[in-house]
Write an enzyme that holds these catalytic residues in place. Structure first.
Site, PDB file in Angstrom:
ATOM      1  N   TYR A  86       0.512  -1.064   0.090  1.00 37.56           N
ATOM      2  CA  TYR A  86      -0.006  -0.062   0.018  1.00 37.56           C
ATOM      3  C   TYR A  86       0.962   1.355  -0.153  1.00 37.56           C
ATOM      4  CZ  TYR A  86       0.653   0.925   5.012  1.00 37.56           C
ATOM      5  OH  TYR A  86       0.994   1.450   6.331  1.00 37.56           O
TER       6      TYR A  86
ATOM      7  N   ARG B 131       8.476   4.224  -4.234  1.00 37.15           N
ATOM      8  CA  ARG B 131       8.369   3.243  -3.397  1.00 37.15           C
ATOM      9  C   ARG B 131       7.250   2.058  -3.774  1.00 37.15           C
ATOM     10  NH1 ARG B 131       7.388   5.346   2.740  1.00 37.15           N
ATOM     11  NH2 ARG B 131       5.494   5.338   2.090  1.00 37.15           N
TER      12      ARG B 131
ATOM     13  N   ARG C 124      -7.598 -20.879  -1.624  1.00 33.60           N
ATOM     14  CA  ARG C 124      -6.472 -20.665  -0.674  1.00 33.60           C
ATOM     15  C   ARG C 124      -5.333 -21.581  -0.712  1.00 33.60           C
ATOM     16  NH1 ARG C 124      -4.627 -22.200   4.981  1.00 33.60           N
ATOM     17  NH2 ARG C 124      -3.668 -20.515   5.924  1.00 33.60           N
TER      18      ARG C 124
ATOM     19  N   LYS D  73       6.250  -1.872   1.926  1.00 36.36           N
ATOM     20  CA  LYS D  73       5.099  -1.412   2.693  1.00 36.36           C
ATOM     21  C   LYS D  73       3.997  -2.219   2.506  1.00 36.36           C
ATOM     22  CE  LYS D  73       3.001   3.148   3.279  1.00 36.36           C
ATOM     23  NZ  LYS D  73       3.125   3.047   4.706  1.00 36.36           N
TER      24      LYS D  73
ATOM     25  N   GLU E 105      11.180   2.594  14.916  1.00 37.83           N
ATOM     26  CA  GLU E 105      10.380   3.906  14.512  1.00 37.83           C
ATOM     27  C   GLU E 105       9.150   3.768  15.093  1.00 37.83           C
ATOM     28  OE1 GLU E 105       9.069   3.090  10.084  1.00 37.83           O
ATOM     29  OE2 GLU E 105       9.510   0.585  10.704  1.00 37.83           O
TER      30      GLU E 105
ATOM     31  N   LEU F 167      10.727   1.347   7.696  1.00 33.75           N
ATOM     32  CA  LEU F 167      10.152   1.872   6.292  1.00 33.75           C
ATOM     33  C   LEU F 167      10.936   3.136   6.038  1.00 33.75           C
ATOM     34  CD1 LEU F 167       7.806   1.308   4.248  1.00 33.75           C
ATOM     35  CD2 LEU F 167       6.685   3.090   5.269  1.00 33.75           C
TER      36      LEU F 167
HETATM   37  N1  PDD Z   1       2.665   5.030   7.308  1.00 35.80           N
HETATM   38  N2  PDD Z   1       7.194   3.905   8.890  1.00 35.80           N
HETATM   39  C1  PDD Z   1       5.964   3.230   9.074  1.00 35.80           C
HETATM   40  C2  PDD Z   1       6.098   1.957   9.889  1.00 35.80           C
HETATM   41  C3  PDD Z   1       4.781   3.542   8.178  1.00 35.80           C
HETATM   42  O1  PDD Z   1       3.870   2.654   8.255  1.00 35.80           O
HETATM   43  C4  PDD Z   1       4.970   4.759   7.733  1.00 35.80           C
HETATM   44  C5  PDD Z   1       3.912   5.507   6.965  1.00 35.80           C
HETATM   45  C6  PDD Z   1       6.001   5.488   7.756  1.00 35.80           C
HETATM   46  C7  PDD Z   1       6.140   7.151   7.407  1.00 35.80           C
HETATM   47  O2  PDD Z   1       6.349   7.041   5.735  1.00 35.80           O
HETATM   48  P1  PDD Z   1       5.781   8.281   4.956  1.00 35.80           P
HETATM   49  O3  PDD Z   1       6.674   9.348   5.182  1.00 35.80           O
HETATM   50  O4  PDD Z   1       6.360   7.670   3.617  1.00 35.80           O
HETATM   51  O5  PDD Z   1       4.571   8.410   5.193  1.00 35.80           O
HETATM   52  C8  PDD Z   1       7.279   5.278   8.488  1.00 35.80           C
HETATM   53  C9  PDD Z   1       1.370   5.436   6.497  1.00 35.80           C
HETATM   54  C10 PDD Z   1       1.193   7.026   6.436  1.00 35.80           C
HETATM   55  C11 PDD Z   1      -0.032   4.732   7.226  1.00 35.80           C
HETATM   56  O6  PDD Z   1       0.216   3.387   7.274  1.00 35.80           O
HETATM   57  O7  PDD Z   1      -0.860   5.261   7.018  1.00 35.80           O
END
Ligand code: PDD
Length: 282
Positions: free
Chosen positions: A33, A52, A101, A145, A177, A202
């Site tokens: 996603y 990405r 499945r 992601k 993070e 990420l």
């Molecule tokens: N999440 N680390 C993780 C684990 C994340 O899920 C996200 C983003 C980030 C920041 O990435 P970016 O700057 O590219 O948004 C770091 C999104 C916003 C979400 O899951 O809603």
């Protein structure tokens, strides 16, 4: 009012969008996603999110079901159809299904492509978040992601259960993070410290943009791991993501940071990111 969403080539009311119960996104979390912020009806840092996405798909050997131009056109069409001024666009691509499945990847399944808009105010001044630390129990490829978000969701719920806003994830004694954002501290000698890029985190698109803005303004940056204890003694702490931009962290495990108020570095970086993000939005 019902949103118009995009599913597999068709724009439709959200109530009409349905996916097979055998979809591998549903059964195996076999899906990637992206979330891209929208300001003034335009996409912020879109090129980074698109790049990405291509990488995530490649790492999972998922075929990219559209060209870059087509994907941008879908984002824009959703903004128009939903009159979206501020908020974000969620995009998900799963491996689809062959109607059963099976752990083996299907050979002939078409991917499921789904996008929807979320209206949200992103430019209001930030009060700052209170976070707790929890063990990072996620898988080893956090650089991809994927929609495997149960561990981050549980971390967030642990924070909520303590009346806090979010959780920072800790592995081998160091912060990786936030539950859905990248984590930073500002040291006593004004260095911005954030975890170095690897499979452990990420690779945030907002992170890359904010670090670039900071470097251009001669702010010192150190990409390395830090502990909760170091963070608790820092001058400031903050997070970044496409859904909050730069948000101050004012408390970590009950210890107030920067006197419990948003600090100047986080506030400045948020203002800068919004200003520059607006200018470059497409
Ligand atoms: N999440 N680390 C993780 C684990 C994340 O899920 C996200 C983003 C980030 C920041 O990435 P970016 O700057 O590219 O948004 C770091 C999104 C916003 C979400 O899951 O809603």
């Amino acid at each position: 009012m019902s949103r118009t969403v995009y599913l597999n080539g068709v724009y439709m009311p959200e109530e009409e969008a349905t996916v097979s119960v055998f979809d591998r996104g549903f059964l195996f979390a076999d899906a990637v996603y992206e979330v891209t912020a929208v300001l003034d009806g335009k996409l912020v840092d879109y090129a980074g999110h698109a790049a990405r996405l291509t990488r995530s798909l490649g790492e999972l050997k998922l075929a990219k079901p559209f060209t870059d131009e087509e994907l941008l056109a879908i984002h824009r069409e959703l903004i128009t159809r939903n009159n979206l001024e501020q908020g974000g666009i969620y995009l998900q691509i799963s491996r689809g299904s062959e109607g059963d499945r099976d752990f083996v990847f299907p050979k002939h399944a078409a991917p499921t492509v789904f996008l929807f808009t979320q209206a949200k105010t992103l430019t209001d001044p930030k009060k700052g978040m209170r976070v707790i630390s929890v063990p990072d129990i996620r898988w080893g490829r956090r650089d991809i992601k994927t929609v495997q978000l149960l561990a981050p969701s549980m971390a967030k719920m642990a924070a909520k259960a303590e009346g806090k806003d979010d959780a920072w994830l800790v592995e081998d004694g160091y912060v990786t993070e936030g539950s859905s954002n990248n984590a930073y501290i500002v040291t006593k000698d004004d260095k911005i410290v954030t975890r170095n890029l690897s499979n452990s985190i990420l690779h945030g698109i907002t992170r890359a943009a904010v670090l670039k803005l900071a470097a251009e303004r001669n702010m010192e940056i150190e990409e390395r791991a830090f502990t909760i204890e170091e963070a608790q003694q820092a001058k400031e702490a903050f997070i970044t993501s496409a859904t909050v931009f730069v948000c101050p962290v004012v408390e970590i495990d009950g210890v107030a940071i920067a006197g419990g108020e948003p600090g100047p570095v986080a506030t400045r970086l948020n203002d800068l990111y919004i200003e520059e993000g607006r200018k470059a939005a497409i």
